[in-house]
Design a protein around this motif. Structure first.
Motif, PDB file in Angstrom:
ATOM      1  N   GLN A 262       0.831  -1.204   0.000  1.00 24.79           N
ATOM      2  CA  GLN A 262       0.000   0.000   0.000  1.00 24.79           C
ATOM      3  C   GLN A 262       0.868   1.258   0.000  1.00 24.79           C
ATOM      4  O   GLN A 262       0.561   2.232  -0.688  1.00 24.79           O
ATOM      5  CB  GLN A 262      -0.927  -0.009   1.209  1.00 24.79           C
ATOM      6  CG  GLN A 262      -2.013  -1.084   1.138  1.00 24.79           C
ATOM      7  CD  GLN A 262      -2.855  -1.131   2.394  1.00 24.79           C
ATOM      8  OE1 GLN A 262      -3.532  -0.161   2.741  1.00 24.79           O
ATOM      9  NE2 GLN A 262      -2.820  -2.249   3.104  1.00 24.79           N
ATOM     10  N   ILE A 263       1.961   1.228   0.755  1.00 22.48           N
ATOM     11  CA  ILE A 263       2.883   2.370   0.758  1.00 22.48           C
ATOM     12  C   ILE A 263       3.506   2.550  -0.626  1.00 22.48           C
ATOM     13  O   ILE A 263       3.663   3.668  -1.106  1.00 22.48           O
ATOM     14  CB  ILE A 263       3.987   2.152   1.818  1.00 22.48           C
ATOM     15  CG1 ILE A 263       3.391   2.187   3.229  1.00 22.48           C
ATOM     16  CG2 ILE A 263       5.086   3.214   1.686  1.00 22.48           C
ATOM     17  CD1 ILE A 263       4.354   1.742   4.312  1.00 22.48           C
ATOM     18  N   LYS A 264       3.833   1.449  -1.269  1.00 24.48           N
ATOM     19  CA  LYS A 264       4.447   1.490  -2.607  1.00 24.48           C
ATOM     20  C   LYS A 264       3.434   1.753  -3.716  1.00 24.48           C
ATOM     21  O   LYS A 264       3.805   1.911  -4.880  1.00 24.48           O
ATOM     22  CB  LYS A 264       5.177   0.174  -2.866  1.00 24.48           C
ATOM     23  CG  LYS A 264       6.381  -0.047  -1.959  1.00 24.48           C
ATOM     24  CD  LYS A 264       6.844  -1.490  -1.940  1.00 24.48           C
ATOM     25  CE  LYS A 264       7.431  -1.939  -3.263  1.00 24.48           C
ATOM     26  NZ  LYS A 264       8.038  -3.294  -3.145  1.00 24.48           N
ATOM     27  N   LYS A 265       2.133   1.783  -3.346  1.00 26.11           N
ATOM     28  CA  LYS A 265       1.053   1.996  -4.322  1.00 26.11           C
ATOM     29  C   LYS A 265       1.077   0.932  -5.425  1.00 26.11           C
ATOM     30  O   LYS A 265       0.822   1.215  -6.597  1.00 26.11           O
ATOM     31  CB  LYS A 265       1.136   3.389  -4.947  1.00 26.11           C
ATOM     32  CG  LYS A 265       1.248   4.527  -3.942  1.00 26.11           C
ATOM     33  CD  LYS A 265       0.049   4.608  -3.022  1.00 26.11           C
ATOM     34  CE  LYS A 265       0.146   5.763  -2.048  1.00 26.11           C
ATOM     35  NZ  LYS A 265      -0.955   5.782  -1.055  1.00 26.11           N
ATOM     36  N   PHE A 270       0.619  -6.342  -4.527  1.00 29.12           N
ATOM     37  CA  PHE A 270      -0.158  -6.736  -3.345  1.00 29.12           C
ATOM     38  C   PHE A 270      -0.980  -7.988  -3.637  1.00 29.12           C
ATOM     39  O   PHE A 270      -0.968  -8.949  -2.849  1.00 29.12           O
ATOM     40  CB  PHE A 270      -1.075  -5.583  -2.938  1.00 29.12           C
ATOM     41  CG  PHE A 270      -2.197  -5.975  -2.016  1.00 29.12           C
ATOM     42  CD1 PHE A 270      -1.965  -6.203  -0.668  1.00 29.12           C
ATOM     43  CD2 PHE A 270      -3.495  -6.119  -2.502  1.00 29.12           C
ATOM     44  CE1 PHE A 270      -3.000  -6.572   0.183  1.00 29.12           C
ATOM     45  CE2 PHE A 270      -4.529  -6.491  -1.659  1.00 29.12           C
ATOM     46  CZ  PHE A 270      -4.286  -6.710  -0.318  1.00 29.12           C
ATOM     47  N   GLN A 271      -1.699  -7.984  -4.745  1.00 30.53           N
ATOM     48  CA  GLN A 271      -2.543  -9.131  -5.078  1.00 30.53           C
ATOM     49  C   GLN A 271      -1.717 -10.394  -5.285  1.00 30.53           C
ATOM     50  O   GLN A 271      -2.103 -11.482  -4.848  1.00 30.53           O
ATOM     51  CB  GLN A 271      -3.364  -8.807  -6.333  1.00 30.53           C
ATOM     52  CG  GLN A 271      -4.423  -7.735  -6.086  1.00 30.53           C
ATOM     53  CD  GLN A 271      -5.187  -7.362  -7.339  1.00 30.53           C
ATOM     54  OE1 GLN A 271      -4.667  -7.457  -8.461  1.00 30.53           O
ATOM     55  NE2 GLN A 271      -6.426  -6.916  -7.165  1.00 30.53           N
ATOM     56  N   GLN A 296     -10.358  -6.489   2.588  1.00 31.88           N
ATOM     57  CA  GLN A 296     -10.419  -5.186   3.265  1.00 31.88           C
ATOM     58  C   GLN A 296      -9.726  -4.068   2.499  1.00 31.88           C
ATOM     59  O   GLN A 296     -10.174  -2.911   2.546  1.00 31.88           O
ATOM     60  CB  GLN A 296      -9.811  -5.309   4.673  1.00 31.88           C
ATOM     61  CG  GLN A 296     -10.628  -6.139   5.636  1.00 31.88           C
ATOM     62  CD  GLN A 296     -10.050  -6.159   7.030  1.00 31.88           C
ATOM     63  OE1 GLN A 296      -8.908  -5.774   7.248  1.00 31.88           O
ATOM     64  NE2 GLN A 296     -10.820  -6.613   7.996  1.00 31.88           N
ATOM     65  N   VAL A 297      -8.619  -4.382   1.844  1.00 33.34           N
ATOM     66  CA  VAL A 297      -7.855  -3.335   1.151  1.00 33.34           C
ATOM     67  C   VAL A 297      -8.574  -2.967  -0.144  1.00 33.34           C
ATOM     68  O   VAL A 297      -8.911  -3.825  -0.955  1.00 33.34           O
ATOM     69  CB  VAL A 297      -6.422  -3.821   0.868  1.00 33.34           C
ATOM     70  CG1 VAL A 297      -5.655  -2.759   0.089  1.00 33.34           C
ATOM     71  CG2 VAL A 297      -5.704  -4.136   2.179  1.00 33.34           C
ATOM     72  N   LYS A 298      -8.826  -1.682  -0.318  1.00 34.00           N
ATOM     73  CA  LYS A 298      -9.577  -1.185  -1.460  1.00 34.00           C
ATOM     74  C   LYS A 298      -8.667  -0.467  -2.467  1.00 34.00           C
ATOM     75  O   LYS A 298      -7.503  -0.155  -2.160  1.00 34.00           O
ATOM     76  CB  LYS A 298     -10.679  -0.222  -0.984  1.00 34.00           C
ATOM     77  CG  LYS A 298     -11.577  -0.781   0.115  1.00 34.00           C
ATOM     78  CD  LYS A 298     -12.319  -2.026  -0.329  1.00 34.00           C
ATOM     79  CE  LYS A 298     -13.216  -2.551   0.784  1.00 34.00           C
ATOM     80  NZ  LYS A 298     -13.885  -3.826   0.405  1.00 34.00           N
ATOM     81  N   ASP A 299      -9.223  -0.183  -3.649  1.00 28.92           N
ATOM     82  CA  ASP A 299      -8.443   0.511  -4.683  1.00 28.92           C
ATOM     83  C   ASP A 299      -7.902   1.850  -4.198  1.00 28.92           C
ATOM     84  O   ASP A 299      -6.789   2.252  -4.547  1.00 28.92           O
ATOM     85  CB  ASP A 299      -9.302   0.731  -5.934  1.00 28.92           C
ATOM     86  CG  ASP A 299      -9.568  -0.565  -6.693  1.00 28.92           C
ATOM     87  OD1 ASP A 299      -8.847  -1.557  -6.423  1.00 28.92           O
ATOM     88  OD2 ASP A 299     -10.492  -0.595  -7.518  1.00 28.92           O
ATOM     89  N   LYS A 300      -8.692   2.528  -3.364  1.00 27.33           N
ATOM     90  CA  LYS A 300      -8.281   3.859  -2.879  1.00 27.33           C
ATOM     91  C   LYS A 300      -7.014   3.782  -2.024  1.00 27.33           C
ATOM     92  O   LYS A 300      -6.306   4.778  -1.883  1.00 27.33           O
ATOM     93  CB  LYS A 300      -9.406   4.503  -2.076  1.00 27.33           C
ATOM     94  CG  LYS A 300      -9.801   3.768  -0.793  1.00 27.33           C
ATOM     95  CD  LYS A 300     -10.930   4.491  -0.081  1.00 27.33           C
ATOM     96  CE  LYS A 300     -11.364   3.734   1.182  1.00 27.33           C
ATOM     97  NZ  LYS A 300     -10.287   3.607   2.165  1.00 27.33           N
TER      98      LYS A 300
END
Length: 303
Positions: A262-265, A270-271, A296-300
């Protein structure tokens, strides 16, 4: 004639008012019904009964809505877990770093896992060192006592009282604990390289220590937060999962991998990471946590 009409009108208004009130649509009794909280059941689960001093004490707080009304509450960052020793001394612990709101519908179950020692005592930003519970026998229970839009002085649900014991560290375990404590003190002094050296010494010299998985996890935190070396932190996370797949620290390591991407965008990374963990550790707490992260983790979170 005019007085008679006014009297009839007044009677009609009163009848309508009481009808609406009885349905909960007016003022008075209807408002009080709306203000009542749902009926909740609180439960507390300890993952084991005995811990070495300084060892993470993981608990799972579960809330079930056994009523027919929804409500919004907080997993609290203050005074949610009440612990007492045999002398009656109370220790109040949080189950969240910040207030975590949740809505609970009829029949729904909401859970929150937490370490009583407050994020392993890592003193980063708002995370402050937490004193270890001294060797002793303890009782513990969980209170849900903060809500959104309701009276926060009430206790809305309280678990049954459970017990656990903290044991003194001796021999090699005491030496390992001292290295952990020295590492923590070095972090407070911002001597991060020396803190890593202490943890490496523990890992090398005491490979069978009960503190080993904790030492490995602390290295992950230091590399991600202090050094911002995300590749190293990710590699350490996979190593921890491989070596201690049944530990609570391994679950936290999966969370760290999720946080890194998430930090690395990097949504694709991630997936792929979560999918690989599910494939390598099927039907395990590791795969369950990876699946939870994917839900839980979303695109945003990658923008």
């Amino acid at each position: 004639m005019k007085k008679k009409i006014n009297k009839i009108f007044t009677i009609v208004v009163l009848v309508v008012y009481f009808l609406l009130s009885s349905l909960g649509m007016g003022h008075g009794r209807g408002e009080k019904i709306e203000g009542k909280p749902p009926i909740l059941k609180a439960e507390l689960q300890l993952y084991k009964r005995q811990f070495l001093v300084g060892e993470p004490i993981w608990v799972n707080c579960k809330v079930t809505n056994i009523g027919d009304k929804a409500g919004k509450f907080y997993f609290d960052n203050v005074d949610a877990l009440i612990i007492k020793d045999l002398k009656g001394t109370a220790y109040q612990c949080s189950i969240a770093i910040e207030r975590v709101p949740f809505t609970i519908k009829p029949g729904q179950v909401v859970e929150k896992e937490s370490d009583l020692l407050y994020y392993y005592g890592i003193p980063e930003n708002k995370f402050k060192p937490y004193n270890y519970l001294p060797p002793e026998k303890y009782s513990i229970y969980y209170e849900l006592n903060h809500s959104v839009g309701l009276d926060t002085s009430n206790v809305y649900a309280k678990s049954e009282i459970d017990t656990f014991q903290v044991l003194a560290a001796e021999g090699n375990e005491l030496k390992a604990l001292n290295l952990l404590q020295e590492s923590n003190n070095l972090l407070i002094e911002k001597k991060t390289e020396q803190a890593i050296m202490n943890l490496d010494q523990l890992i090398k010299n005491y490979p069978t220590s009960s503190y080993l998985s904790l030492a490995l996890f602390r290295k992950i935190i230091i590399y991600r937060i202090y050094f911002e070396d995300f590749d190293k932190a990710e590699a350490l996370s996979y190593d921890l999962v491989k070596r201690f797949p049944h530990s609570r620290e391994a679950i936290r390591a999966v969370e760290e991998v999720s946080a890194i991407y998430q930090i690395k965008k990097d949504k694709n990374g991630f997936q792929n990471a979560m999918t690989n963990l599910i494939r390598k550790y099927p039907d395990s707490d590791i795969s369950k946590e990876a699946e939870k992260q994917m839900q839980q983790v979303k695109d945003k979170d990658f923008k």
